[in-house]
Design an enzyme around this catalytic site. Structure first.
Site, PDB file in Angstrom:
ATOM      1  N   ASN A  43      -3.549   0.660  -2.697  1.00 17.99           N
ATOM      2  CA  ASN A  43      -2.341  -0.058  -3.116  1.00 17.99           C
ATOM      3  C   ASN A  43      -1.497   0.862  -3.992  1.00 17.99           C
ATOM      4  O   ASN A  43      -1.991   1.847  -4.521  1.00 17.99           O
ATOM      5  CB  ASN A  43      -2.728  -1.270  -3.969  1.00 17.99           C
ATOM      6  CG  ASN A  43      -3.440  -2.308  -3.160  1.00 17.99           C
ATOM      7  OD1 ASN A  43      -4.640  -2.249  -3.006  1.00 17.99           O
ATOM      8  ND2 ASN A  43      -2.698  -3.241  -2.616  1.00 17.99           N
TER       9      ASN A  43
ATOM     10  N   HIS B 153       0.864  -1.184   0.000  1.00 15.49           N
ATOM     11  CA  HIS B 153       0.000   0.000   0.000  1.00 15.49           C
ATOM     12  C   HIS B 153       0.896   1.227   0.000  1.00 15.49           C
ATOM     13  O   HIS B 153       2.080   1.155   0.368  1.00 15.49           O
ATOM     14  CB  HIS B 153      -0.953  -0.030   1.197  1.00 15.49           C
ATOM     15  CG  HIS B 153      -2.088  -0.997   0.992  1.00 15.49           C
ATOM     16  ND1 HIS B 153      -3.356  -0.601   0.675  1.00 15.49           N
ATOM     17  CD2 HIS B 153      -2.122  -2.355   1.034  1.00 15.49           C
ATOM     18  CE1 HIS B 153      -4.135  -1.672   0.532  1.00 15.49           C
ATOM     19  NE2 HIS B 153      -3.408  -2.749   0.752  1.00 15.49           N
TER      20      HIS B 153
ATOM     21  N   CYS C 142      -7.921  -0.488   3.484  1.00 15.17           N
ATOM     22  CA  CYS C 142      -8.459  -1.671   4.159  1.00 15.17           C
ATOM     23  C   CYS C 142      -9.477  -1.209   5.205  1.00 15.17           C
ATOM     24  O   CYS C 142      -9.187  -0.318   5.999  1.00 15.17           O
ATOM     25  CB  CYS C 142      -7.336  -2.465   4.824  1.00 15.17           C
ATOM     26  SG  CYS C 142      -7.964  -3.906   5.704  1.00 15.17           S
TER      27      CYS C 142
END
Ligand SMILES: CC(C)(COP(=O)([O-])OP(=O)([O-])OC[C@H]1O[C@@H](n2cnc3c(N)ncnc32)[C@H](O)[C@@H]1OP(=O)([O-])[O-])[C@@H](O)C(=O)NCCC(=O)NCCSC(=O)C[C@@](C)(O)CC(=O)[O-]
Length: 317
Positions: free
Chosen positions: A264, A224, A255
Site C-alpha cells: 500500500n 497500492h 496481495c
C-alpha cells in the site's frame, strides 16, 4: 547537511483528526510475507502503531489458512491486542470473507469487520473462489449477524482501477457494487487499487462516477503503490472530497492474488502529504517512521516509505 539548509520539520498534527487513516500494515502489509512472522512480532507492530497515534489498525484476517497461511494466527493476534486502557479509542478491524470467518472473528472479540468484494469477476474467483454476485450473497448473513451483535461492517472493493487478470474495469461497475454494499449496511466502502495501476486521471473518473451513487463521505481510498502513483492518487481522491485513506507503515505488503503488486501507499508518506495539505491525522510522524524502520529490520526488507527514509537520513545527518 548544515542546520540552516535542513528541510522544514513536518507540520505537527493538531489533536482532532480531520482525515481518518486506516492502518492496514498488520493485515495487508504482512499477509503476503513468505516467511512465517511470529505472532509476538505482529502484536509488537500493532502496539507501536497505536503508540504513534493510529486509531484504526486492521489487525488480521479470518480467512482460510489454506489460502493465506500468514493470517492463520488470527485468534492469537486478537487475544494479544492492547487493552483499551493502554490505547483508548483504538479500533482493530479484521477481514471476514464469509459467515464462518465472521463467527470466528466475533468469538475472538472483533468489534469491526470488513467484507471484501471485487469489481472484476476474474479477481473475485482468484481471491475468494466465487463470482461477484455470490460474494455479495455471502455478505448478507454477515451483515445480518453483525447488526445483531452490534459490530460495524466495512466494505472493500478490489481492482477499482484495473484487474491483473481482466485488464480494464469500468467505474460504473465499481459504483454499482459500492451502492450495494452501503445498501446492505456497510458503514463505508474502501475503493482498492489492488495492483496500484491507477493514475490521478483514473481516480478523478472513478470518484466522479462512484460519487453519483454514493457520497464521498462514505468512501475510503485504498491505493497500492506498485507504479509509484500512491501519493498522487491519494491527493486526487482528497481533492475529490475523500477523507478516509488506507495505508501501510513502510509501504509493506502486496496481495497474494495479484502477482507483482507491491504494498500500500506508505502511511508515513500519507501523513507527510496530508499534514502538508493542512489536514490533521493525529499521528506522530517521527514515532511512525521509527515503527517503519523497526518492522523493516524485523522482516529484513527495505523501507518502502520515501518520507520514512528521508526522516531517517535527516536524523542521521
Ligand atoms: C473465502 C474462502 C474461505 C473461500 O474458500 P473455499 O475453498 O471456496 O471455501 P469453502 O467454503 O469451500 O471451504 C473450504 C475449506 O476452507 C474452510 N474455510 C472456509 N471459510 C473459512 C474461514 N473464513 N476461515 C477459516 N477456514 C475457512 C472450510 O471450513 C473448509 O475447510 P476443510 O473442510 O477443507 O478443512 C477463501 O477463498 C479465502 O479464505 N480467501 C481469502 C483470500 C484473501 O485473504 N485474500 C487477501 C485479502 S483481500 C485483499 O488483500 C484486497 C484488499 C482488501 O486489501 C483491498 C485491495 O487492495 O484490493
Amino acid at each position: 547537511m548544515s542546520m540552516s539548509s535542513r528541510p522544514p520539520a513536518p507540520p505537527a498534527s493538531p489533536a482532532a483528526p480531520t482525515v481518518r487513516l486506516v492502518e492496514v500494515g498488520p493485515r495487508d502489509g504482512l499477509q503476503n510475507e513468505r516467511q512465517a512472522i511470529a505472532t509476538a512480532t505482529k502484536l509488537a507492530l500493532i502496539r507501536r502503531l497505536a503508540a504513534a497515534g493510529l486509531k484504526d489498525i486492521e489487525a488480521t484476517a479470518f480467512v482460510s489458512p489454506k489460502w493465506v497461511p500468514q493470517m492463520a494466527d488470527h485468534a492469537e493476534v486478537m487475544a494479544g491486542l492492547p487493552s483499551a486502557a493502554e490505547f483508548p479509542g483504538v479500533n482493530y478491524p479484521v477481514l471476514t470473507p464469509n459467515l464462518k470467518g465472521f463467527e470466528a472473528a466475533l468469538a475472538a472479540g472483533a468489534r469491526e469487520v470488513a467484507v471484501f468484494a471485487a469489481a472484476s469477476e476474474a479477481f473475485s474467483q482468484k481471491n475468494i473462489n466465487c463470482t461477484v454476485a455470490e460474494s455479495i450473497a455471502r455478505f448478507e448473513p454477515i451483515l445480518a449477524a453483525a447488526q445483531t451483535a452490534g459490530v460495524r461492517v466495512r466494505g472493500y472493493i478490489s481492482c477499482v482501477l484495473g484487474c491483473p487478470y481482466q485488464g480494464e474495469v469500468a467505474p460504473e461497475a465499481v459504483a454499482t457494487i459500492a451502492r450495494e454494499l452501503l445498501q446492505m449496511g456497510c458503514f463505508e466502502v474502501s475503493l482498492g487499487d489492488t495492483i496500484g495501476i491507477g493514475t490521478p486521471a483514473g481516480v478523478q473518473r472513478l470518484i466522479g462516477t462512484v460519487g453519483e451513487q454514493v457520497p464521498a463521505a462514505r468512501l475510503a481510498g485504498h491505493f497500492h503503490d506498485t507504479w509509484g502513483m500512491g501519493v498522487a492518487n491519494v491527493a486526487e481522491a482528497w481533492r475529490q472530497g475523500v477523507r478516509v485513506f488506507d495505508s501501510s507503515v513502510a509501504g509493506l505488503g502486496g496481495c497474494p492474488y495479484a502477482k507483482g503488486a507491491t504494498g500500500n501507499v506508505a502511511t508515513e508518506d500519507l501523513v507527510w502529504l496530508l499534514h502538508g495539505l493542512g489536514e490533521s491525522t493525529g499521528v506522530d510522524l517521527e514515532a511512525l517512521a521509527a515503527c517503519g524502520e523497526w518492522i523493516c529490520a524485523e522482516l529484513g526488507r527495505p523501507n518502502g516509505s520515501r518520507a520514512g527514509r528521508a526522516l531517517r537520513a535527516r536524523c542521521a545527518s
